[in-house]
Design a protein around this motif. Structure first.
Motif, mmCIF file in Angstrom:
data_model
loop_
_atom_site.group_PDB
_atom_site.id
_atom_site.type_symbol
_atom_site.label_atom_id
_atom_site.label_comp_id
_atom_site.label_asym_id
_atom_site.label_seq_id
_atom_site.Cartn_x
_atom_site.Cartn_y
_atom_site.Cartn_z
ATOM 1 N N GLU A 411 0.836 -1.205 0.000
ATOM 2 C CA GLU A 411 0.000 0.000 0.000
ATOM 3 C C GLU A 411 0.866 1.249 0.000
ATOM 4 O OE1 GLU A 411 -3.730 2.046 0.145
ATOM 5 O OE2 GLU A 411 -3.218 -0.063 -0.231
ATOM 6 N N LEU A 412 1.951 1.215 0.791
ATOM 7 C CA LEU A 412 2.835 2.376 0.853
ATOM 8 C C LEU A 412 3.520 2.609 -0.486
ATOM 9 C CD1 LEU A 412 4.457 1.780 4.375
ATOM 10 C CD2 LEU A 412 2.717 3.481 3.774
ATOM 11 N N ASN A 413 3.911 1.540 -1.153
ATOM 12 C CA ASN A 413 4.588 1.671 -2.454
ATOM 13 C C ASN A 413 3.622 2.214 -3.515
ATOM 14 O OD1 ASN A 413 7.010 0.715 -1.435
ATOM 15 N ND2 ASN A 413 6.496 -1.437 -1.872
ATOM 16 N N LEU A 414 2.360 1.729 -3.476
ATOM 17 C CA LEU A 414 1.388 2.215 -4.453
ATOM 18 C C LEU A 414 1.099 3.709 -4.257
ATOM 19 C CD1 LEU A 414 -1.164 -0.752 -4.549
ATOM 20 C CD2 LEU A 414 0.443 -0.083 -6.333
ATOM 21 N N ARG A 415 1.097 4.156 -3.010
ATOM 22 C CA ARG A 415 0.805 5.562 -2.708
ATOM 23 C C ARG A 415 2.061 6.441 -2.747
ATOM 24 N NH1 ARG A 415 -4.086 6.571 0.359
ATOM 25 N NH2 ARG A 415 -5.328 4.672 0.618
ATOM 26 N N CYS A 416 3.211 5.829 -2.967
ATOM 27 C CA CYS A 416 4.481 6.563 -2.982
ATOM 28 C C CYS A 416 4.724 7.269 -1.639
ATOM 29 C CB CYS A 416 4.509 7.585 -4.122
ATOM 30 S SG CYS A 416 4.383 6.849 -5.764
ATOM 31 N N ILE A 417 4.530 6.543 -0.564
ATOM 32 C CA ILE A 417 4.741 7.072 0.793
ATOM 33 C C ILE A 417 5.982 6.417 1.371
ATOM 34 C CG2 ILE A 417 3.782 7.262 3.127
ATOM 35 C CD1 ILE A 417 0.999 7.165 1.901
ATOM 36 N N ARG A 418 6.878 7.251 1.850
ATOM 37 C CA ARG A 418 8.103 6.731 2.488
ATOM 38 C C ARG A 418 7.896 6.699 3.991
ATOM 39 N NH1 ARG A 418 13.087 8.333 4.517
ATOM 40 N NH2 ARG A 418 12.439 10.532 4.535
ATOM 41 N N LEU A 419 8.172 5.523 4.583
ATOM 42 C CA LEU A 419 8.001 5.355 6.029
ATOM 43 C C LEU A 419 9.361 5.113 6.664
ATOM 44 C CD1 LEU A 419 5.156 3.562 7.846
ATOM 45 C CD2 LEU A 419 7.504 3.129 8.570
ATOM 46 N N ALA A 420 9.650 5.850 7.709
ATOM 47 C CA ALA A 420 10.935 5.710 8.422
ATOM 48 C C ALA A 420 10.655 5.393 9.875
ATOM 49 C CB ALA A 420 11.745 6.999 8.307
ATOM 50 N N LEU A 421 11.424 4.475 10.440
ATOM 51 C CA LEU A 421 11.303 4.075 11.842
ATOM 52 C C LEU A 421 12.605 4.363 12.556
ATOM 53 C CD1 LEU A 421 9.858 2.659 14.208
ATOM 54 C CD2 LEU A 421 10.719 0.473 13.300
ATOM 55 N N THR A 422 12.545 5.138 13.645
ATOM 56 C CA THR A 422 13.719 5.474 14.446
ATOM 57 C C THR A 422 13.522 4.915 15.847
ATOM 58 O OG1 THR A 422 14.034 7.514 13.206
ATOM 59 C CG2 THR A 422 15.173 7.320 15.323
#
Length: 554
Positions: A411-422
């Motif tokens: 879903e994130l790839n289809l929406r072009c959303i970058r998710l980062a976890l720190t």
């Protein structure tokens, strides 16, 4: 109605009628009773005031006449020579009139009616006065306050006379009071009412003083023959109020006539004021009743819409649950087919060993790995659909969030959303209910994905926070309008057409049940920031029946 709600129109009319009745009936009843009562009290007090005023005027007139009698008694004590000789009498009265200015027409008579001496503005009369009514009265009673008469000179006046019997010969001392002086005494100090009319009436009904109404002096007053009575009588007719009372010094009736409209004008003004107060109060009541009814019906309509929205969500949830129950069988069948594919690829690899080309072996290996991976993902997904019993255990937050991100990768790839976890290495491990915590994080993460929509970023940070751990979710979406920030945690409140309004409220309830909190942080830039805080160790609810099981030590 400001907003027309057909569903509640009849209720709006009923509420409006009830509120109007509850407001106007007491207002009209109490206001009307108070208005009439106040007007009646005012009229009663006004009449009492006028009765007292008439009584004081009667006392004043009695005192005025009695003072004249006392003055004549003092004159009667003078020596006979002064009273009976004109020259000495004139000299005496010159000093007397300076002390008693009202004495300007004074005469002395013998008992036969002959005038012995006289001082005043007129010439001395030589005629006999024995036939005059006042003379006969003073002869018989010794003191006389005569009725109004014209006399020999045809001038209206009253006679005040006393008889002297102390010395011989007996004499009669008489003074006259003209009608103008008497009228002035009646109206002395009376300026309260412009239409007030005060006059004297003879017992036979004749005017003894001139009324303001234009009637002639000594004419019939229209009051009829007056019989003696005590106190003051009040008669109201034809728009006038008549007060009558008897003088004590002489048998005359003191009458005072007033215009009822002028006397009771303040009472009428009070009623007009009450009517205006009722009108103004009614306008205010109508305004607030309409406001209250509109507010009430608006809230009912909002509640009805929320109930309808909840009903749609329940239908949707029911459909999804029934579909999921049907889909579990389908997923199980797919898992079985994937297992068959895995077994078949292994059999083909073993059967073609030494015969197959390297490319075929590589293809069969990819098939086995893909089928096995898909089978494992299906098992994880199916296990996540099954409800888990509440259980307290040590939870690795990073692993939990990464597993959720794994499911959202496509879903994130289809929406072009970058998710980062720190992850902060100093963040302690926590003990809590993994299943419920996973549900809360999943709701917040999905909310962030829907807020960003496309081409954006989501950043998740895990850090130590006092005696617990804080998880911060930051997105690059449009942010939350200031007017919605106070309501985002209300159940069923949503700004999305297809939203349920349950994601954030459910997440907050779960975290509060786990001893944590969920708050909205206002960022300096755009987007939204939610901060989740969890205690290091779950303390558990007070009710033991709701407490999850605990494993892995205290």
């Amino acid at each position: 109605m400001k907003n027309d709600y057909p569903h509640f129109r009849r209720l709006w009319y009923r509420v409006l009628a009830a509120l109007m009745g509850a407001a106007f009936i007491p207002l009209v009843v109490i206001g009307g009773v108070f208005s009439f009562y106040a007007a009646a009290i005012f009229k009663s007090r006004t009449v009492e005031m006028l009765v007292q005023d008439v009584a004081m005027r009667r006392q004043h007139l009695d005192r005025f006449l009695n003072d004249r009698v006392v003055a004549l008694n003092l004159v009667s004590r003078m020596p006979t020579r002064i009273l009976s000789e004109q020259e000495h009498f004139v000299e005496y009265t010159q000093d007397l009139t300076r002390e008693l200015p009202w004495i300007h027409d004074l005469g002395v008579f013998d008992l036969d009616g002959n005038q012995l001496t006289y001082t005043g503005p007129f010439t001395r009369e030589t005629r006999n006065y024995s036939d005059r009514p006042w003379f006969r009265k003073v002869i018989s009673s010794g003191v006389c306050i005569g009725d109004l008469e014209l006399g020999y000179r045809q001038l209206p006046h009253i006679s005040v006379a006393v008889r002297r019997d102390r010395d011989q010969p007996s004499l009669i001392i008489r003074a006259s009071i003209d009608a103008v002086t008497l009228q002035d005494q009646l109206l002395l100090g009376w300026n309260t009412f412009s239409t007030a009319d005060v006059f004297l009436v003879h017992p036979d009904g004749r005017y003894l003083s001139s009324p303001r109404t234009g009637w002639r002096l000594m004419a019939d007053s229209g009051l009829g023959v007056q019989e003696p009575f005590e106190g003051t009588r009040i008669h109201e007719a034809d728009g006038t109020i008549l007060f009558t009372t008897w003088l004590s010094s002489t048998p005359w009736v003191l009458a005072a006539r007033f215009d009822a409209d002028e006397v009771f004008a303040p009472a009428l003004e009070m009623r007009y004021l009450s009517v205006w107060a009722l009108i103004i109060g009614g306008v205010i009541i109508v305004f607030f009743v309409l406001l209250t009814a509109n507010t009430l019906v608006s809230r009912l309509e909002a509640k009805r819409q929320r109930i309808q929205h909840l009903n749609r969500q329940l239908h949707r949830s029911s459909f999804m649950i029934s579909t999921m129950e049907l889909g579990i069988g389908l997923l199980q069948e797919i898992a079985d087919r994937l297992a068959s594919i895995t077994v078949a690829s292994q059999w083909m690899g073993n059967h073609l060993a030494g015969v197959a080309t390297p490319q075929m072996d590589e293809d069969l290996k990819q098939v086995r790995e893909s089928a096995s991976q898909a089978q494992e993902r299906l098992k994880e997904f199916m296990s996540s659909l099954r409800p888990e019993a509440p259980m307290i255990a040590e939870v690795n937050l990073a692993t939990l969030i990464e597993s959720l991100v794994t499911w959202l990768n496509k879903e994130l790839n289809l929406r072009c959303i970058r998710l980062a976890l720190t992850v902060d290495n100093d963040a302690p491990a926590i003990r809590t209910d993994r299943s419920r915590l996973r549900h809360a994080i999943q709701n917040i993460l999905l909310n962030a994905v829907h807020a960003v929509d496309k081409h954006g970023e989501i950043h998740i940070a895990i850090a130590a926070d006092g005696q617990g751990v804080a998880i911060t979710f930051t997105d690059s979406g449009p942010g939350i309008p200031e007017g919605d920030r106070e309501r985002i945690f209300e159940p069923l409140y949503t700004t999305k057409p297809d939203g349920t309004g349950l994601g954030l409220p459910v997440a907050r309830d779960i975290l509060q049940a786990l001893g944590g909190s969920l708050t909205l942080v206002w960022p300096s830039a755009g987007g939204a920031v939610f901060k989740m805080v969890l205690p290091e160790k779950y303390q558990g609810p007070q009710d033991a029946d709701q407490a999850p099981n605990t494993i892995g030590g205290p």
